[in-house]
Design a protein around this motif. Structure first.
Motif, short mmCIF file in Angstrom:
data_model
loop_
_atom_site.label_atom_id
_atom_site.label_comp_id
_atom_site.label_asym_id
_atom_site.label_seq_id
_atom_site.Cartn_x
_atom_site.Cartn_y
_atom_site.Cartn_z
N GLY A 159 3.34 9.33 8.89
CA GLY A 159 2.45 10.35 9.40
C GLY A 159 1.90 9.93 10.75
N SER A 160 0.84 10.58 11.15
CA SER A 160 0.28 10.32 12.47
C SER A 160 -1.15 9.80 12.35
CB SER A 160 0.30 11.59 13.32
OG SER A 160 -0.46 12.59 12.70
N CYS A 161 -1.37 8.68 12.95
CA CYS A 161 -2.70 8.10 12.99
C CYS A 161 -2.79 7.27 14.24
CB CYS A 161 -2.98 7.24 11.76
SG CYS A 161 -4.59 6.43 11.80
N PHE A 162 -3.75 7.56 15.09
CA PHE A 162 -3.86 6.82 16.34
C PHE A 162 -4.12 5.35 16.09
CE2 PHE A 162 -4.38 6.19 20.74
CZ PHE A 162 -5.44 5.33 20.93
N SER A 163 -4.95 5.10 15.06
CA SER A 163 -5.29 3.71 14.79
C SER A 163 -5.64 3.53 13.32
CB SER A 163 -6.47 3.26 15.65
OG SER A 163 -6.86 1.94 15.33
N ILE A 164 -4.77 2.81 12.60
CA ILE A 164 -5.10 2.43 11.23
C ILE A 164 -5.93 1.16 11.33
CG2 ILE A 164 -4.22 1.60 9.03
CD1 ILE A 164 -1.88 3.43 9.29
N ASN A 165 -7.20 1.28 11.00
CA ASN A 165 -8.12 0.15 11.17
C ASN A 165 -7.99 -0.89 10.07
OD1 ASN A 165 -9.27 1.34 13.49
ND2 ASN A 165 -10.56 2.62 12.21
N ALA A 166 -7.61 -0.44 8.90
CA ALA A 166 -7.49 -1.37 7.77
C ALA A 166 -6.64 -0.72 6.69
CB ALA A 166 -8.86 -1.72 7.21
N MET A 167 -6.02 -1.58 5.89
CA MET A 167 -5.31 -1.12 4.70
C MET A 167 -5.69 -2.03 3.56
SD MET A 167 -1.54 0.03 6.02
CE MET A 167 -1.16 0.85 4.45
N GLY A 168 -5.57 -1.51 2.37
CA GLY A 168 -5.95 -2.33 1.22
C GLY A 168 -5.42 -1.78 -0.08
N TRP A 169 -5.78 -2.48 -1.13
CA TRP A 169 -5.38 -2.12 -2.48
C TRP A 169 -6.61 -2.07 -3.38
CZ3 TRP A 169 -0.37 -0.86 -3.67
CH2 TRP A 169 0.61 -1.18 -2.73
N TYR A 170 -6.70 -1.02 -4.15
CA TYR A 170 -7.70 -0.88 -5.19
C TYR A 170 -6.96 -0.79 -6.52
CZ TYR A 170 -11.65 0.13 -2.06
OH TYR A 170 -12.66 0.04 -1.13
N ARG A 171 -7.71 -0.99 -7.59
CA ARG A 171 -7.14 -0.78 -8.90
C ARG A 171 -8.18 -0.17 -9.82
NH1 ARG A 171 -6.42 -7.09 -10.92
NH2 ARG A 171 -8.65 -7.56 -11.23
N GLN A 172 -7.66 0.52 -10.84
CA GLN A 172 -8.54 1.12 -11.83
C GLN A 172 -7.91 0.95 -13.20
OE1 GLN A 172 -9.66 5.23 -11.13
NE2 GLN A 172 -11.49 4.96 -12.38
N ALA A 173 -8.63 0.24 -14.05
CA ALA A 173 -8.21 0.04 -15.43
C ALA A 173 -8.84 1.12 -16.29
CB ALA A 173 -8.64 -1.34 -15.90
N PRO A 174 -8.25 1.42 -17.44
CA PRO A 174 -8.81 2.46 -18.31
C PRO A 174 -10.26 2.17 -18.67
CG PRO A 174 -6.63 1.83 -19.05
CD PRO A 174 -7.00 0.87 -17.96
N GLY A 175 -11.10 3.17 -18.48
CA GLY A 175 -12.50 3.04 -18.82
C GLY A 175 -13.33 2.25 -17.84
N LYS A 176 -12.73 1.84 -16.73
CA LYS A 176 -13.46 1.04 -15.74
C LYS A 176 -13.48 1.75 -14.40
CE LYS A 176 -12.61 -3.49 -17.81
NZ LYS A 176 -12.17 -4.88 -17.55
#
Length: 115
Positions: A26-43
């Motif tokens: 896609g188009s983005c002039f500046s991606i400042n950061a990238m990361g990973w999140y997670r979600q466990a059931p019920g959390k």
């Protein structure tokens, strides 16, 4: 606008490894950061690891020393190398990119760690 596509999730035994990939397009002039999140059931969703455009990284205490966030040379693909996996790492993992001040999220990939 940024489109993120995750891959690499799956089922693994405790102590094993997986590598998640997040391909950005896609188009983005500046991606400042990238990361990973997670979600466990019920959390609640939690930050696993992040990396700024300058290369600074941040990890959740629970994954330090086991997970590594990195990026390919093109800057279009972000990786999360997960080693010494534990059953408590079981969750849906989401890639996120910060374009300017807007967050973009991937659809998530399931990681299941069996004991």
């Amino acid at each position: 606008q940024v489109h993120l596509a995750e891959s690499g999730g799956g089922l693994v035994q405790a102590g094993g490894s997986l590598r998640l990939s997040c391909a950005a397009s896609g188009s983005c002039f500046s991606i400042n950061a990238m990361g990973w999140y997670r979600q466990a059931p019920g959390k609640q969703r939690e930050l696993v690891a992040s990396r700024t455009s300058g290369g600074s990284t941040n990890y959740a205490d629970s994954v330090k020393g086991r997970f590594t966030i990195s990026r390919d040379n093109t800057g279009n693909t972000e990786y999360l190398q997960m080693n010494s996996l534990k059953p408590e790492d079981t969750a849906v993992y989401y890639c996120v990119a910060l374009c300017g001040t807007v967050d973009y999220w991937g659809q998530g990939t399931q990681v299941t760690v069996s004991s």
